[in-house]
Design an enzyme around this catalytic site. Structure first.
Site, PDB file in Angstrom:
ATOM      1  CG  ASP A 238      -1.579  -1.285   1.525  1.00  0.00           C
ATOM      2  OD1 ASP A 238      -2.176  -1.825   0.573  1.00  0.00           O
ATOM      3  OD2 ASP A 238      -1.526  -1.763   2.673  1.00  0.00           O
ATOM      4  CG  ASP A 277      -3.422  -4.388  -1.408  1.00  0.00           C
ATOM      5  OD1 ASP A 277      -4.532  -4.666  -1.907  1.00  0.00           O
ATOM      6  OD2 ASP A 277      -3.145  -4.617  -0.234  1.00  0.00           O
ATOM      7  CG  ASP A 281      -5.234  -1.188   2.682  1.00  0.00           C
ATOM      8  OD1 ASP A 281      -5.897  -0.341   2.058  1.00  0.00           O
ATOM      9  OD2 ASP A 281      -5.031  -2.344   2.259  1.00  0.00           O
ATOM     10  NE  ARG A 333     -10.481  -3.868  -1.171  1.00  0.00           N
ATOM     11  CZ  ARG A 333      -9.491  -4.721  -1.035  1.00  0.00           C
ATOM     12  NH1 ARG A 333      -8.301  -4.283  -0.642  1.00  0.00           N
ATOM     13  NH2 ARG A 333      -9.654  -6.011  -1.279  1.00  0.00           N
TER      14      ARG A 333
END
Length: 461
Positions: A238, A277, A281, A333
């Site tokens: 990330d 990704d 996060d 997301r």
């Protein structure tokens, strides 16, 4: 009394805002092309004349203001305030050894100048994916060995998969930069961190501001044949990863794949070879995080809050505030939530026709979504703004949806979702946010405000 005439600045701001609203964010904030790193210096430069070296989170500004609040490295001694422009300098400023820096709790303020590349070697040259690959790994051999037509729909195993895992370990040591507690990292104008992950694992009281995170790529994605109907390629890295930490403030940053988007990757085993990704996060029991005034542009997976459906340590954690961010061309997301009480307000979404969803309602999640603005391109449906990942309810109100910023209309995201999907989601997430700095803006003005303020290099203080 006659009103004062408008100043030039006051007249220019609305015009600037209209220009920004009419232009995709990636066009107004082009990511600088990374240049070869200069020779590394193990010692960062003291920041004797850098303005605003000690920013702290204002009171009541989201969940990160809870408890002791978030002050980052504001207590740093002058010797621990630095300017860095290479990977080696960044690691040195964080404590000196990337493997152990996560335990360095000394207050520190680090200013990033220019472009810092995670693939920079100790001598200043830039490594390639091939340089990090285990001698027994190659993508061609991996594709030949684990082609579903040959291997079947079974998770890869054996020497070649083990070689891939060793390659991932090599990259992690190189491109994952570990932060310790009581740290502030703030970019000077035009600062870019490219090809790396800032990992705040157990690093509480951290502030990250005013940086463009560019192309946190995975050189060795894993094939997951049972992920979804057709399998998927999954990546590890990330832009920022927050784990097992509290009181973290992520503010005025830009997250982008730069000139290496997943849309440009090849197709392998019938699925996109995805090398990125998340942008940001927040997982593994992290909590008390405020995500404010950031820009997520032309990236697939924006923000994951909670990494597993397993009921256990995450219960009562993952408390996050997401406000005044821009999601432009991101696909899913935005965020996806498990367990946490997550306050999502005053964010601007500009979504393409191939987006998957905006807000993911996951297991035991409690999302409170208020006064957000959604602009949908042709083919994007408002009933798909929510997605049920095993959750049961969401509180949502005051949100607006349209096909442009000029046509935003009041829409109940919950009503349109429930009309198109089964089972219905409930209307009460079970809590009301208390930590908000200032009044919540009407959704109609959110595009204007975020156009002027969200993202790197739009930091006013």
């Amino acid at each position: 009394m006659r009103p004062k005439p408008a100043t030039a600045a006051a007249l220019c701001l609305p015009l600037l805002a209209l220009t920004l609203l009419a232009t995709p964010a990636h066009a107004t904030h082009a990511t600088p092309t990374p240049t070869p790193a200069p020779a590394s210096h193990a010692t960062p430069v003291p920041a004797a004349h850098v303005p605003h070296p000690h920013p702290t989170l204002p009171a009541n500004d989201g969940w990160a203001a809870a408890g002791p609040g978030t002050t980052g490295g504001s207590a740093a001694a002058p010797a621990n305030v630095h300017v860095v422009s290479t990977r080696a300098e960044l690691v040195a400023a964080l404590g000196g050894d990337n493997a152990t820096n996560k335990s360095n709790a000394t207050p520190k303020v680090i200013h990033v100048r220019g472009t810092v590349d995670g693939f920079e070697s100790p001598d200043g040259t830039l490594l390639t994916c091939g340089d990090l690959a285990d001698p027994e790994y190659s993508l061609d051999a991996y594709l030949a060995a684990y082609d579903p037509a040959v291997w079947g729909r079974v998770t890869p195993s054996g020497p070649l998969e083990q070689a891939r895992v060793r390659s991932v370990a090599n990259q992690t040591r190189q491109t994952q930069i570990n932060l310790g507690p009581n740290t502030t990292i703030v970019g000077l104008g035009g600062a870019v961190l490219t090809g790396l992950t800032l990992m705040a694992d157990g690093a509480s009281n951290v502030i990250i501001r005013n940086i463009t995170f560019d192309d946190a790529r995975d050189c060795f994605p894993a094939w997951s044949p049972t992920d979804g109907t057709d399998g998927n390629w999954n990546s590890q890295y990330d832009g920022i990863s927050v784990r097992r930490a509290e009181n973290v403030w992520v503010d005025h940053n830009t997250f982008t794949d730069g000139d290496n988007p997943d849309s440009a990757q090849p197709i392998h085993f019938g699925r996109p070879y995805q090398v990125h990704d998340g942008g940001l996060d927040i997982t593994h029991t992290a909590s008390l995080v405020t995500v404010s005034f950031n820009r997520f542009t032309d990236h697939d997976k924006g923000m994951l809050i909670g990494s597993s459906n397993t009921v256990g340590p995450d219960v009562g954690r993952l408390k996050v505030t997401v406000h005044h961010n821009v999601f432009d061309g991101a696909l899913q997301r935005l965020p996806r939530v498990r367990f946490g009480q997550v306050d999502v307000y005053n964010n601007f979404y500009r979504l393409t026709g191939d987006y998957a969803y905006a807000i993911g309602v996951g297991v035991q999640s409690a999302v409170y979504a208020e006064n957000n603005a959604f602009v949908l391109a042709d083919g994007a449906a408002p009933e798909d703004l929510l997605y049920d990942w095993g959750g049961t309810a969401i509180t949502e109100k005051g949100n607006r949806v349209g096909d442009s910023v000029w046509s935003l209309r009041s829409v109940s995201l919950l009503d349109v979702y429930n009309a198109a999907h089964e089972p219905d989601l409930g209307a009460d997430a079970g809590w009301v946010p208390a930590l908000r700095r200032g009044p919540v803006l009407p959704a109609a003005v959110v595009p204007l405000v975020t156009a002027l303020t969200a993202g790197a290099d739009r930091l006013m203080i």
